[in-house]
Design an enzyme around this catalytic site. Structure first.
Site, PDB file in Angstrom:
ATOM      1  CB  CYS A  52      -1.768   7.051   1.342  1.00 27.64           C
ATOM      2  SG  CYS A  52      -2.982   5.979   2.198  1.00 27.64           S
ATOM      3  CD  GLU A 101      -2.930  -1.350   0.649  1.00 24.64           C
ATOM      4  OE1 GLU A 101      -3.037  -0.496  -0.309  1.00 24.64           O
ATOM      5  OE2 GLU A 101      -3.724  -2.315   0.852  1.00 24.64           O
TER       6      GLU A 101
HETATM    7  P1  NAP Z   1       8.620   5.148   4.405  1.00 27.47           P
HETATM    8  O1  NAP Z   1       9.849   6.027   4.505  1.00 27.47           O
HETATM    9  O2  NAP Z   1       8.428   4.457   3.372  1.00 27.47           O
HETATM   10  O3  NAP Z   1       8.383   4.433   5.661  1.00 27.47           O
HETATM   11  C1  NAP Z   1       7.067   3.452   6.055  1.00 27.47           C
HETATM   12  C2  NAP Z   1       7.786   2.102   6.468  1.00 27.47           C
HETATM   13  O4  NAP Z   1       8.893   1.484   5.607  1.00 27.47           O
HETATM   14  C3  NAP Z   1       8.563   2.550   7.997  1.00 27.47           C
HETATM   15  O5  NAP Z   1       8.363   1.386   8.794  1.00 27.47           O
HETATM   16  C4  NAP Z   1      10.155   2.569   7.478  1.00 27.47           C
HETATM   17  O6  NAP Z   1      10.754   2.498   8.596  1.00 27.47           O
HETATM   18  C5  NAP Z   1      10.023   1.456   6.544  1.00 27.47           C
HETATM   19  N1  NAP Z   1      11.381   1.544   5.387  1.00 27.47           N
HETATM   20  C6  NAP Z   1      11.958   2.535   5.133  1.00 27.47           C
HETATM   21  N2  NAP Z   1      12.735   2.345   4.280  1.00 27.47           N
HETATM   22  C7  NAP Z   1      12.701   0.969   4.022  1.00 27.47           C
HETATM   23  C8  NAP Z   1      13.184  -0.067   3.306  1.00 27.47           C
HETATM   24  N3  NAP Z   1      14.465   0.403   2.542  1.00 27.47           N
HETATM   25  N4  NAP Z   1      12.949  -1.205   3.308  1.00 27.47           N
HETATM   26  C9  NAP Z   1      12.012  -1.667   4.076  1.00 27.47           C
HETATM   27  N5  NAP Z   1      11.171  -0.864   5.076  1.00 27.47           N
HETATM   28  C10 NAP Z   1      11.762   0.320   5.047  1.00 27.47           C
HETATM   29  O7  NAP Z   1       7.094   5.919   4.472  1.00 27.47           O
HETATM   30  P2  NAP Z   1       7.069   7.467   4.796  1.00 27.47           P
HETATM   31  O8  NAP Z   1       7.512   8.454   3.957  1.00 27.47           O
HETATM   32  O9  NAP Z   1       7.212   7.691   6.247  1.00 27.47           O
HETATM   33  O10 NAP Z   1       5.172   7.578   4.894  1.00 27.47           O
HETATM   34  C11 NAP Z   1       4.522   7.999   3.916  1.00 27.47           C
HETATM   35  C12 NAP Z   1       4.203   7.327   2.785  1.00 27.47           C
HETATM   36  O11 NAP Z   1       3.317   6.137   3.018  1.00 27.47           O
HETATM   37  C13 NAP Z   1       3.505   8.106   1.836  1.00 27.47           C
HETATM   38  O12 NAP Z   1       4.239   8.004   0.559  1.00 27.47           O
HETATM   39  C14 NAP Z   1       2.091   7.468   1.923  1.00 27.47           C
HETATM   40  O13 NAP Z   1       1.258   7.754   0.730  1.00 27.47           O
HETATM   41  C15 NAP Z   1       2.150   6.108   2.140  1.00 27.47           C
HETATM   42  N6  NAP Z   1       1.089   5.594   2.708  1.00 27.47           N
HETATM   43  C16 NAP Z   1       0.391   4.748   2.192  1.00 27.47           C
HETATM   44  C17 NAP Z   1      -0.991   4.324   2.563  1.00 27.47           C
HETATM   45  C18 NAP Z   1      -1.647   3.300   1.735  1.00 27.47           C
HETATM   46  O14 NAP Z   1      -2.408   2.615   2.537  1.00 27.47           O
HETATM   47  N7  NAP Z   1      -1.576   3.312   0.426  1.00 27.47           N
HETATM   48  C19 NAP Z   1      -1.099   4.457   3.836  1.00 27.47           C
HETATM   49  C20 NAP Z   1      -0.334   5.420   4.717  1.00 27.47           C
HETATM   50  C21 NAP Z   1       0.815   5.897   4.061  1.00 27.47           C
HETATM   51  P3  NAP Z   1      11.900   3.445   9.120  1.00 27.47           P
HETATM   52  O15 NAP Z   1      10.753   4.266   9.717  1.00 27.47           O
HETATM   53  O16 NAP Z   1      12.645   2.669  10.463  1.00 27.47           O
HETATM   54  O17 NAP Z   1      12.447   4.024   8.020  1.00 27.47           O
END
Ligand code: NAP
Length: 473
Positions: A278, A244
């Site tokens: 999102c 997601e």
């Molecule tokens: P993010 O950096 O991707 O973080 C999300 C999760 O992924 C965190 O637990 C993060 O851990 C982990 N993560 C980071 N780098 C990773 C890697 N290389 N491999 C595996 N896991 C990794 O996301 P964000 O920027 O904080 O959150 C916002 C994003 O999420 C936006 O793009 C938003 O649209 C999306 N989102 C989507 C939905 C949906 O249902 N489609 C819902 C909510 C949010 P760490 O914190 O330890 O880095």
């Protein structure tokens, strides 16, 4: 676990108050031995847990719902403290987390009941009985974001635990207390030791986890880079993933729309979770004939919004969750303005501590800017004008994302076209895009794949097993 006292550092696993930038508490990441211990616990727990009854699991889920409701103020305060959404919206998030537990407790047994298939007539005249069963798979890893620190986790946990899988949560590094709190709630609800655990580890350690045979599948809600990283590792080890990812949802307003309702909803839809959702409406695509009125009404409401302490009931928009989210958003705003767009309000970094960003309206956006390709994760509205329904649909679909879409029109023919032709995992007509335990949720294109919630959500991590039994050979 240790106590930190610095200001504004975002490295490591830590609770940092986005209102002040002060580090409240830092956490030691799990050592390799600690991680091994948790994986082994999950694996051992699975072998007993998979044999518990659906009725028993439903009871535990209902108890989790009760605990969430009983302590909703406490958990909401923790959510607000760690990521800055308004207290009222945090309370609503905890309540919704209880709803999803009850939804799967109630409907899980029906969704998971073995379904009789056609009887298979054998050459000797006897009949083999066929069924479709839904068996658990094992420990499933959930990599979760901070923007709905409870809801995102419970919408994973409720169906996965109902199925008989066990859960391992790698939550975002800025919401460790929420992560630990959720594991505590599920354990208190009665789920046996090891059935749901929080792993305090950084994102960079996730890909290696996919190599472990005790993790059978994974789901990630987050950014595209994180999704690509997880999916790449999962592909290497042939494990199923649900993703997601981001969205840049269109909010289309056509000439026959109820303009007042559309404007009021547009503002609300843009500001879910202080704009960090999102499925927040991000691109406002408005018919030329009503565009001046829409813009004026939207601007008036956006300018009136009260930015401030998310614990103050009068506050309508709290801070962004982290320093880097704010820096990235501001950079995007400056870029789109440099590319020729107009900024009607906001767009300036406010002075003072914390990660506040003002509601910002961007209009007159020329073709080919980052507004067409990027997700703006914060209270920034991008407005486009279109001359026809066809142009509105084309503009809405001209995005790498395909998560949700909302469109406003009273014309039934237009409603039918929009429902059919918008490229998104969900289309809402005359209403705001939202997630709901009853409806499948997920995206297409770069918004990810797979579904959560509803009936389809429970089948993502099951072995759909066909059985054929000749009872008396
Ligand atoms: P993010 O950096 O991707 O973080 C999300 C999760 O992924 C965190 O637990 C993060 O851990 C982990 N993560 C980071 N780098 C990773 C890697 N290389 N491999 C595996 N896991 C990794 O996301 P964000 O920027 O904080 O959150 C916002 C994003 O999420 C936006 O793009 C938003 O649209 C999306 N989102 C989507 C939905 C949906 O249902 N489609 C819902 C909510 C949010 P760490 O914190 O330890 O880095």
């Amino acid at each position: 676990m240790g106590l930190g006292g610095g200001i504004g550092h975002t490295m490591g696993i830590a609770s940092i108050n986005p209102v002040t930038g002060a580090t409240l508490q830092t956490f030691e990441p799990l050592s390799p031995a600690g991680l091994e211990d948790k994986l082994e616990q999950a694996w051992q727990a699975f072998h007993n847990y998979r044999h518990t009854s659906l009725a028993q699991r439903a009871t535990w889920l209902n108890q989790a719902a009760g605990l969430l409701e009983a302590d909703k103020q406490v958990w909401a305060q923790l959510i607000t403290l760690e990521m800055g959404k308004t207290l009222a919206s945090a309370v609503a998030e905890v309540e919704k987390s209880a709803v999803v537990c009850r939804y799967y407790a109630t409907h899980g047994p029906e969704f998971l009941a073995p379904a009789a298939g056609p009887a298979d007539l054998l050459p000797d005249g006897r009949v083999a009985l066929t069924h479709t069963r839904y068996d658990p798979l094992g420990p499933v890893l959930a990599v979760m974001p901070w923007n709905f620190p409870f809801w995102q986790v419970f919408r994973f946990a409720a169906p996965v635990l109902m199925v008989g899988n066990v859960g391992l949560l790698k939550h975002a590094s800025n919401v460790p207390q929420c992560a630990l709190g959720i594991a505590e709630i599920l354990q208190k609800a009665g789920f046996p030791e090891g059935v749901f655990q929080t792993l305090l580890i950084e994102g960079a350690r996730v890909p290696d986890l996919l190599a472990d045979p005790r993790i059978v599948a994974a789901t990630l809600t987050g950014s595209e880079p994180a999704g690509i990283s997880l999916a790449t590792a999962a592909g290497r080890h042939l494990k199923k993933v649900v993703l997601e990812l981001g969205g840049s949802d269109p909010f289309i307003v056509l000439e026959s729309a109820d303009l007042e309702a559309a404007i009021a909803t547009a503002v609300t839809a843009r500001l879910i979770s202080n704009g960090q959702s999102c499925i927040a409406a991000k691109r406002f695509i408005v018919a030329e004939a009503i565009a001046d009125a829409f813009e004026a009404g939207f601007l008036a409401r956006f300018q009136r919004l009260r930015l401030g302490d998310p614990c103050d009931p009068a506050t309508e928009v709290g801070p962004l969750a982290t320093a880097s989210i704010r820096a990235e958003l501001h950079e995007q705003v400056q870029t789109v303005i440099r590319q020729g767009a107009a900024c009607r309000c906001g767009g300036e970094l406010p002075p003072g501590p914390g990660y506040f960003y003002p509601p910002t309206l961007i209009t007159q956006i020329p073709p080919g800017t980052i507004a067409d390709s990027d997700e703006f994760f914060g209270p920034v509205a991008l407005m486009f004008r279109v001359a026809s329904l066809d142009e509105a649909i084309a503009k809405a679909n001209a995005s790498p994302f395909g998560l949700g879409a909302s469109a406003w029109t009273r014309d039934p023919a237009e409603q039918a076209r929009l429902v059919q032709d918008l490229e998104a995992g969900a289309v809402f007509i005359n209403g705001m895009t939202r997630s709901d335990p009853r409806f499948p949720f997920g995206g297409i294109k770069r918004s990810g794949y797979g579904r959560e919630l509803g009936r389809p959500g429970i089948y993502e991590f099951v072995n759909i097993k066909s059985t054929w039994v000749n009872p008396s050979p």
